[in-house]
Design an enzyme around this catalytic site. Structure first.
Site, PDB file in Angstrom:
ATOM      1  N   THR A  90     -37.631 -38.056  10.270  1.00  0.00           N
ATOM      2  CA  THR A  90     -37.011 -38.416   8.996  1.00  0.00           C
ATOM      3  C   THR A  90     -37.889 -39.345   8.169  1.00  0.00           C
ATOM      4  OG1 THR A  90     -35.824 -40.100  10.239  1.00  0.00           O
ATOM      5  CG2 THR A  90     -34.628 -38.104   9.709  1.00  0.00           C
ATOM      6  N   HIS A 148     -39.631 -46.251  14.136  1.00  0.00           N
ATOM      7  CA  HIS A 148     -39.437 -47.699  14.091  1.00  0.00           C
ATOM      8  C   HIS A 148     -38.950 -48.177  15.454  1.00  0.00           C
ATOM      9  CE1 HIS A 148     -35.176 -46.757  13.605  1.00  0.00           C
ATOM     10  NE2 HIS A 148     -35.517 -45.940  12.622  1.00  0.00           N
ATOM     11  N   HIS A 179     -36.473 -46.437  17.661  1.00  0.00           N
ATOM     12  CA  HIS A 179     -36.921 -45.301  18.467  1.00  0.00           C
ATOM     13  C   HIS A 179     -37.599 -45.770  19.752  1.00  0.00           C
ATOM     14  CE1 HIS A 179     -37.067 -43.368  14.342  1.00  0.00           C
ATOM     15  NE2 HIS A 179     -36.272 -42.575  15.007  1.00  0.00           N
ATOM     16  N   LYS A 198     -23.617 -41.176  10.908  1.00  0.00           N
ATOM     17  CA  LYS A 198     -23.848 -41.261   9.468  1.00  0.00           C
ATOM     18  C   LYS A 198     -22.521 -41.104   8.747  1.00  0.00           C
ATOM     19  CE  LYS A 198     -28.402 -41.364   9.600  1.00  0.00           C
ATOM     20  NZ  LYS A 198     -28.495 -41.316  11.083  1.00  0.00           N
ATOM     21  N   ARG A 235     -26.546 -36.517   3.889  1.00  0.00           N
ATOM     22  CA  ARG A 235     -27.846 -36.987   3.434  1.00  0.00           C
ATOM     23  C   ARG A 235     -28.610 -35.922   2.659  1.00  0.00           C
ATOM     24  NH1 ARG A 235     -30.217 -38.515   8.713  1.00  0.00           N
ATOM     25  NH2 ARG A 235     -28.758 -36.903   9.314  1.00  0.00           N
ATOM     26  N   GLN A 291     -29.412 -28.353  17.809  1.00  0.00           N
ATOM     27  CA  GLN A 291     -29.912 -29.214  18.878  1.00  0.00           C
ATOM     28  C   GLN A 291     -29.534 -28.652  20.248  1.00  0.00           C
ATOM     29  OE1 GLN A 291     -29.552 -33.472  18.412  1.00  0.00           O
ATOM     30  NE2 GLN A 291     -29.293 -33.765  20.595  1.00  0.00           N
ATOM     31  N   ASP A 323     -24.988 -42.320  20.819  1.00  0.00           N
ATOM     32  CA  ASP A 323     -24.431 -41.528  19.719  1.00  0.00           C
ATOM     33  C   ASP A 323     -24.795 -40.042  19.848  1.00  0.00           C
ATOM     34  OD1 ASP A 323     -27.109 -42.097  19.278  1.00  0.00           O
ATOM     35  OD2 ASP A 323     -26.917 -42.014  17.104  1.00  0.00           O
ATOM     36  N   LYS A 375     -27.659 -55.979  12.943  1.00  0.00           N
ATOM     37  CA  LYS A 375     -28.376 -54.784  13.377  1.00  0.00           C
ATOM     38  C   LYS A 375     -29.718 -55.128  14.008  1.00  0.00           C
ATOM     39  CE  LYS A 375     -26.993 -50.573  11.147  1.00  0.00           C
ATOM     40  NZ  LYS A 375     -26.493 -50.797   9.767  1.00  0.00           N
ATOM     41  N   LYS A 419     -33.871 -54.823  12.133  1.00  0.00           N
ATOM     42  CA  LYS A 419     -33.920 -54.986  10.681  1.00  0.00           C
ATOM     43  C   LYS A 419     -34.469 -56.360  10.334  1.00  0.00           C
ATOM     44  CE  LYS A 419     -31.659 -51.194   9.466  1.00  0.00           C
ATOM     45  NZ  LYS A 419     -32.275 -50.078   8.772  1.00  0.00           N
ATOM     46  N   THR A 420     -35.257 -56.403   9.298  1.00  0.00           N
ATOM     47  CA  THR A 420     -35.714 -57.688   8.799  1.00  0.00           C
ATOM     48  C   THR A 420     -35.485 -57.696   7.304  1.00  0.00           C
ATOM     49  OG1 THR A 420     -37.907 -56.900   8.260  1.00  0.00           O
ATOM     50  CG2 THR A 420     -37.583 -57.751  10.480  1.00  0.00           C
TER      51      THR A 420
END
Length: 426
Positions: free
Chosen positions: A41, A46, A49, A83, A87, A174, A195, A230, A233-234
């Site tokens: 995606t 990141h 993963h 989600k 998207r 999948q 998930d 989360k 995240k920054t």
RNA sequence: GGGGAGAUACUCAAGCGGCCAACGAGGACAGACUGUAAAUCUGUUGACUUAUGUCUUCACAGGUUCGAAUCCUGUUCUCCCCA
């Protein structure tokens, strides 16, 4: 020689969420091929993963055969799991590009040498690109009922807000991946974040019905931080594995800044340290938390795995220079050392002419450089006592002159306590 | 098809003709304290600017009014009840 049990490994690391009955027995019985999918995606993975990557790494270390699947096909569809809204589809060009980038990143973490536990990399686009729609709905769709698909959480959660047929179909696509790998690579296990349970089970179901085979599912814990925020995240968004998006220094800093409450957990999940070693570090940290040995060990380990030892060393040097020393120490560095310490993303060039006269800090930080996006923001930050120059808090009245420049060309600017920038006047 | 409720800034959620760039909560960012933790307390949070300023916002398009997020008309979308 007995390989350690993969399941036990996940257990003590706190990574195991759920698995199908029989999974543990299968893994104990024989070296098994197992896969995890990564949808392209973005053009970089990141640290979210990274959990899945570490799962594969552990899997391989326990003597099994990891298969990393790049979702060139599934990425075209879009996974509705977790989600809340439909998207946008990525264009094919972008996807093919992302796919190549993700593949290159994954390759660094696993051992692809030959042998029963040598890793493999596959791309589901390869078996989907020539799969005709009619063939798909006859060969695959026929085996799974709508009722079954509708029951998934990922679908249920979207019934109110809307879910396109495309995303609804994702689990079948999948699921077929798993079936394909089962048939062609003798892959018996699919792993993923918790998930992914629904999607994975669709695959085992397809294998059962279509091939009368037995396959297994295993999911890992989604990482939660102690304060509920989360993970990964920054201020600037995600923490990426690509150094062009998140520099090694910023990457190192992220791990170094992990909260005490989260550190033991992250150490277990993101490093390969064994139980004894991990416990020793955790106890050591409990005894002397201010030394932050745990965070340091974590940051060191993960940064090395992702960016290599050289990048780690540089990140540590930069950290020492910026956080470990006074401005007096900083001044003793040579110009080259200073420039070397800063990532290009944190370095701003300023025209010499700007310093011909006194410079208003607001215009320097908000206009001449991108440290703040506008003068208004720069002003607010300075008024809020959030800006330092050469490690000294500045006020709106504090004008800057060439006398503030180190070696006549460097200026150290700080946004808040932790964000350093280097201005180079030339 | 009939009836009802609603759409407000990153999210939730007030406001119901001027005192509204819009209460409050969460989040985010910053300050103090510390260990480059956590918790706590404080500040900021539409944009640009720094002046007692300008501009763009309260689903969308029009209208009434000196003046609207607030009233009217139409449009789109969402939820609920009945058939």
């Amino acid at each position: 020689m007995m390989n350690p049990s993969f399941i036990n490994e996940l257990r003590w690391r706190g990574m195991l969420h759920d698995m199908m009955p029989g999974t543990e027995e299968q893994l104990a019985k024989e070296p098994t091929a197992g896969y995890i999918g990564f949808d392209p995606t973005a053009d970089s993975l990141h640290i979210g993963h990274l959990v899945q990557i570490m799962t594969l790494v552990q899997f391989q270390r326990c003597g099994h055969k990891p298969i990393a699947l790049v979702g060139g096909a599934t990425g075209m569809v879009g996974d509705p799991s977790g989600k809340s809204a439909e998207r946008n589809l990525l264009s094919e060009d972008v996807l093919r590009h992302n796919e190549a980038c993700v593949k290159a990143q994954l390759e660094r973490f696993l051992d692809f040498s030959q042998g029963s536990s040598g890793a493999e990399m596959v791309n589901n686009y390869d078996w989907f690109k020539d799969f005709k729609f009619l063939d798909f709905i006859r060969d695959v769709g026929k085996h799974i009922t709508i009722n079954y698909m509708m029951a998934k959480d990922s679908v249920q959660n979207r019934l109110e807000s809307g879910l396109s047929f495309t995303e609804f179909t994702y689990q079948l696509v999948q699921g077929y991946d798993f079936y394909w790998l089962y048939q062609n690579k003798n892959c018996r296990l699919q792993m993923g974040g918790s998930d992914q349970w629904g999607n994975i089970v669709t695959g085992t179901e397809l294998i059962r019905r279509k091939a009368q085979g037995e396959a297994f599912a295993l999911t890992t814990q989604l990482i939660k931080k102690a304060d509920g925020s989360k993970f990964g995240k920054t201020e600037g968004g995600n923490v990426w594995l690509d150094r062009k998006r998140t520099s090694p220094y910023q990457f190192y800093q992220y791990w170094l800044n992990v909260a005490d409450a989260d550190a033991p957990n992250l150490l277990r999940q993101f490093t390969l340290k064994d139980q004894q070693e991990a416990n020793a570090l955790i106890e050591g940290h409990a005894a002397a938390p201010h030394l932050r040995q745990l965070q340091k060990a974590l940051a060191e380990d993960v940064t090395t795995r992702v960016h290599g030892p050289d990048a780690l060393r540089k990140a540590q040097e930069t950290t020492d220079i910026l956080f470990g020393s006074s401005f007096e120490d900083f001044k003793r560095l040579t110009g080259e050392e200073i420039e070397d310490a800063f990532d290009t993303s944190l370095t701003f060039k300023v025209d010499r002419a700007v310093f011909d006269h006194e410079v208003d800090p607001v215009s320097l930080l908000g206009e001449r450089t991108a440290i703040y996006s506008s003068k208004g923001e720069a002003r607010k930050a300075i008024q809020g006592n959030g800006v330092s120059v050469n490690k000294e808090k500045i006020s709106l009245e504090r004008k800057l002159t060439h006398r503030d420049l180190l070696y006549g060309k460097y200026l150290l600017a700080q946004k808040g306590k932790k964000n350093y920038y280097l201005l180079v006047v030339s």
